[in-house]
Design an enzyme around this catalytic site. Structure first.
Site, PDB file in Angstrom:
ATOM      1  CG  HIS A 178      -2.139  -0.856   1.027  1.00  0.00           C
ATOM      2  ND1 HIS A 178      -2.131  -2.207   1.257  1.00  0.00           N
ATOM      3  CD2 HIS A 178      -3.401  -0.555   0.621  1.00  0.00           C
ATOM      4  CE1 HIS A 178      -3.336  -2.706   0.998  1.00  0.00           C
ATOM      5  NE2 HIS A 178      -4.129  -1.722   0.604  1.00  0.00           N
ATOM      6  N   GLY A 179       2.019   1.200   0.588  1.00  0.00           N
ATOM      7  CA  GLY A 179       2.833   2.413   0.604  1.00  0.00           C
ATOM      8  C   GLY A 179       4.212   2.162   1.162  1.00  0.00           C
TER       9      GLY A 179
END
Lengths: 418, 416
Positions: A263-264
């Site tokens: 996600h990041g």
């Protein structure tokens, strides 16, 4: 690149060679993803750990790279596993990887899902109608609900000091909880709808996750395509549910930490993933048995609390802020319970909150089924009226969306020249 | 036969149902195509009256650099949204929806029954943020003193500070007056003597309700308030700095109002003119003999012959345009970087510089009617000149700085 890898895997006769090509394909794809998305993260951490001073030029992040990289990898792996035939037509494979409806925000479409549809698909009036409806549904979710909720969330998460009261913190995290669901599921709906307009049937990516009764169930309903990808390409190869208890938990923690990292590129995302890994492990260990015995509303409250706390880590820029925010939620470090902004948020947005909460539950399909059941024995005129009303309602939403989108560009300069 | 007819009708219904189904996709794509064609045919608008800004028009710059770095696409996106078909209508519809849904503040304004628009309360500004401006004023004042030029700072009452009801009861108190008091105190502590005009106005003209002095739907004072302010300024100037002559009295001016023109208040424009139950109208209080039209030679810009203009070119320009509705700027004056008024019938031989914001616009001529030469400067449009050098070069007798009490813009305190 993946076209050639697919061919290489297919042409190789020995299992060892096939495996090697898959390995190279995965490394190459992850290498590209790693360079564009994670290079800064790795270098920053290396510098902090080793007291070095490595710098690299700012690397622009190609939009959607996490989605189409995983999509492309799944093709090569499926060819290796013989879950799909190799695609010898370069244009057809390019179509699969770069199909614009789901290119930048998913769902992560598996090649086997659309392999037949690439060559053989048709569009009839049902597809046109359903696709348009689904697209407008998605756009409505994004523009009419996610964006207003996003404004509230952004405003609260920008607050500091005495402004961040307990009530504002709860309003902010509730708004973010709704924003992220309607934003993401809205994009998925738009992708599915647009796909339908071109004759593609993509799989559902969200199934009312906030109606779940356990975190395990939540992740079977939230971003389904990502969960399935990690299950099939990471969890199962690691051993899945086979092996001793500690191996299973190890596998779960690895998968969920990687999910967070996908996600990041930051520790907060990894922590967020690990957080779910721990909870799912606990559920597997003993928590599910306890949950089954609980009164149903409590199960829902449990899920919503866990998820909302998780979103704090997801949204926060760093751990310190996330901890501070959570403390404020539970009035551990706040001066005030509420202030004027609390009333402003509520009075300005109460109807969006209510509509969003209702639509986050499976109320729409319930209502649709009830109407369908009612109309089954009715005259065709009522069917026609239903269809006409339905079309007009969707067109009205389209007009409303246009109004909201145009207003989003409102940019007054009040005091210019006077 | 009956069976045949019924079968035909049933089949016809099925056909109609299938056609009706297609209403949605056909309708949606038709709307998109229609908007696209209209966009191409409709000429680009250069400015938005409601947003008070210029709009991006189509650029034919397709240089490779701009395409590669993405700026061309961003410019096109800005252009497309600025020129979107029926943009103002969509905006207005959105604002109407917001107002109808009971939102207490739309675009930071609260529209109450009776036509009053009240702005959202402002917070207290920390003194450390005010100090740079105070220091700039201190230095400016000292520099002028060295040159032997008198200086006065006039804090004019802003509508947003004094009209604070009705607002929802849960809103915190507006800190506009508190901010102004802090700012003026800091100035006094640093050797600059400000004049808080509202206090003087209420001494000279006691009123029950300051609402008489302000527009309902605009952030400015109305002509009544502006005229009272003018009278108070001149009276106060006479007491403190010397005789500039008596201000025009109410009997010496005639009143004329544009009762047939709708007023486009600045805050109402934010709400796309949806507040209709107000009583705002543009009025003028001007002497007739001599009239301001005859009394001045006006220069727009430097004092050169080619810069001489008629008053009608900068005053009440909206009247001859005959467009509805008329804004404060078009009714009185826009803000100009530099204007000079050479008075043919002054009450004193003083040459005065007035550094101002838009609050002075309705009474520029009233103020200028006292002095032999009045230069009016708005620092936001003054250009790159050094204000101090400009003052020294023009050798003014007095420099007045007149700002509304909520104006803390950085650019108006660049005074070197």
């Amino acid at each position: 690149m993946n076209y050639l890898f697919g061919l290489a895997v297919d042409f190789s006769k020995k299992r060892g060679s096939k495996k090697a090509w898959v390995f190279i394909a995965v490394i190459a794809n992850l290498g590209i993803l790693g360079f564009y998305k994670y290079a800064d993260f790795f270098i920053d951490n290396l510098n902090a750990l080793m007291n070095w001073n490595i710098t690299i030029a700012q690397v622009p992040l190609p939009i959607g790279i996490s989605f189409y990289t995983f999509q492309a990898m799944s093709y090569v792996i499926d060819v290796y596993r013989k879950d799909a035939n190799v695609q010898r037509n370069f244009i057809n494979l390019s179509l699969y990887i770069s199909l614009f409806p789901q290119l930048i925000a998913g769902p992560i479409v598996r090649y086997q899902t659309v392999a037949d549809q690439i060559n053989k698909r048709f569009v009839n009036s049902t597809y046109l109608v359903d696709g348009t409806k689904r697209f407008i549904q998605g756009l409505s979710k994004k523009v009419l609900i996610a964006n207003p909720m996003g404004e509230v969330a952004d405003s609260v998460f920008r607050m500091s000091g005495g402004d961040l009261t307990t009530a504002n913190a709860w309003i902010g995290i509730l708004a973010y909880t709704l924003q992220i669901y309607f934003d993401f599921s809205g994009y998925s709906d738009m992708a599915i709808g647009l796909g339908k307009l071109f004759g593609f049937d993509f799989e559902e990516n969200f199934r009312y996750p906030y109606a779940s009764q356990s975190i395990s169930e939540f992740w079977r309903r939230w971003h389904i395509s990502l969960g399935n990808w990690f299950r099939d390409y990471v969890y199962f190869p690691l051993g899945g549910n086979r092996g001793d208890t500690w191996t299973i938990y190890r596998n779960l923690l690895i998968v969920w930490t990687l999910t967070g990292f996908w996600h990041g590129a930051s520790w907060t995302f990894m922590a967020w993933g690990l957080y779910y890994g721990i909870i799912i492990s606990l559920e597997k260990f003993f928590l599910l048995n306890i949950l089954k015995r609980l009164w149903r509303p409590l199960r829902h409250i449990y899920v919503l609390l866990i998820v909302m706390i998780g979103w704090v880590f997801f949204r926060a820029n760093d751990f310190a802020y996330a901890i501070d925010y959570i403390q404020t939620l539970f009035t551990i470090s706040t001066y005030n319970i509420y202030n004027e902004k609390t009333f402003l948020y509520l009075f300005n947005n109460w109807y969006v909150f209510i509509i969003a909460i209702i639509l986050a539950m499976p109320t729409y399909p319930l209502l649709k089924n009830k109407i369908q059941t009612f109309l089954e024995d009715q005259r065709k005129e009522l069917w026609m009226a239903r269809d006409l009303l339905s079309s007009l309602t969707y067109l009205m939403f389209f007009i409303l969306i246009t109004m909201y989108l145009v207003n989003a560009t409102y940019n007054p300069f009040i005091y210019f020249r006077f | 036969m009956r069976h045949t007819i019924l079968s035909f009708i049933s089949g016809f219904k099925v056909v109609i149902m299938r056609k009706l189904e297609l209403l949605l996709p056909v309708g949606m794509f038709s709307i998109l195509v229609f908007f696209g064609i209209w966009h191409v045919i409709d000429p680009d608008r250069t400015s938005s009256e409601m947003e008070n800004r210029t709009l991006t028009t189509f650029s034919r710059d397709f240089s490779v650099d701009k395409i590669v770095d993405g700026s061309r696409l961003r410019e096109f996106e800005t252009y497309y949204t600025d020129q979107f078909v029926l943009r103002d209508t969509w905006m207005k519809g959105y604002k109407q929806l917001q107002l109808s849904s009971g939102k207490p503040f739309v675009e930071n304004y609260h529209a109450s029954p009776g036509g009053w628009i009240v702005s959202i309360p402002v917070k207290k500004i920390p003194e450390e943020l005010m100090m740079p401006k105070v220091k700039a004023l201190q230095l400016f004042s000292e520099n002028l003193e060295t040159e032997g030029i008198e200086f006065s700072f006039w804090s004019l009452p802003a509508k947003a500070s004094y009209i604070r009801t009705p607002v929802p009861s849960y809103m915190s108190e507006d800190q506009g007056i508190a901010n102004n008091n802090s700012f003026l105190s800091l100035m006094e502590e640093n050797g600059v003597k400000p004049i808080k005009l509202y206090e003087k106005m209420t001494e000279d003209f006691p009123i029950d309700n300051p609402r008489e002095w302000f527009f309902q739907t605009d952030h400015h004072w109305n002509m009544n308030g502006a005229f009272k302010a003018y009278q108070t300024i001149i009276n106060t100037y006479n007491l403190k700095f010397g005789n500039a002559g008596d201000p025009l009295s109410q009997d010496e001016v005639s009143s004329e109002c544009l009762s047939n023109r709708e007023f486009a208040g600045s805050w109402n424009k934010q709400l796309y003119m949806l507040v209709q139950d107000h009583h705002d109208q543009i009025c003028y209080l001007e002497p007739q003999n001599p009239s301001f039209d005859e009394q001045f030679t006006i220069y727009k810009g430097e004092m050169r012959k080619e810069n001489i203009i008629e008053r009608s070119e900068i005053f009440a320009t909206g009247i001859k345009e005959e467009e509805e509705p008329i804004s404060f700027a078009k009714a009185y004056s826009f803000d100009y970087g530099e204007l000079h008024f050479i008075n043919k019938a002054p009450k004193t031989d003083q040459r005065v510089l007035m550094i101002k914001d838009s609050y002075l616009n309705p009474i520029q001529y009233h103020m200028a009617s006292h002095f032999a030469e009045t230069t009016i400067v708005d620092l936001r449009y003054f250009g790159e000149y050094s204000l101090l050098n400009y003052i020294k070069k023009n050798d003014f007798d007095h420099v007045m700085m007149l700002y509304n009490d909520r104006n803390f813009d950085d650019e108006i305190y660049i005074l070197d």
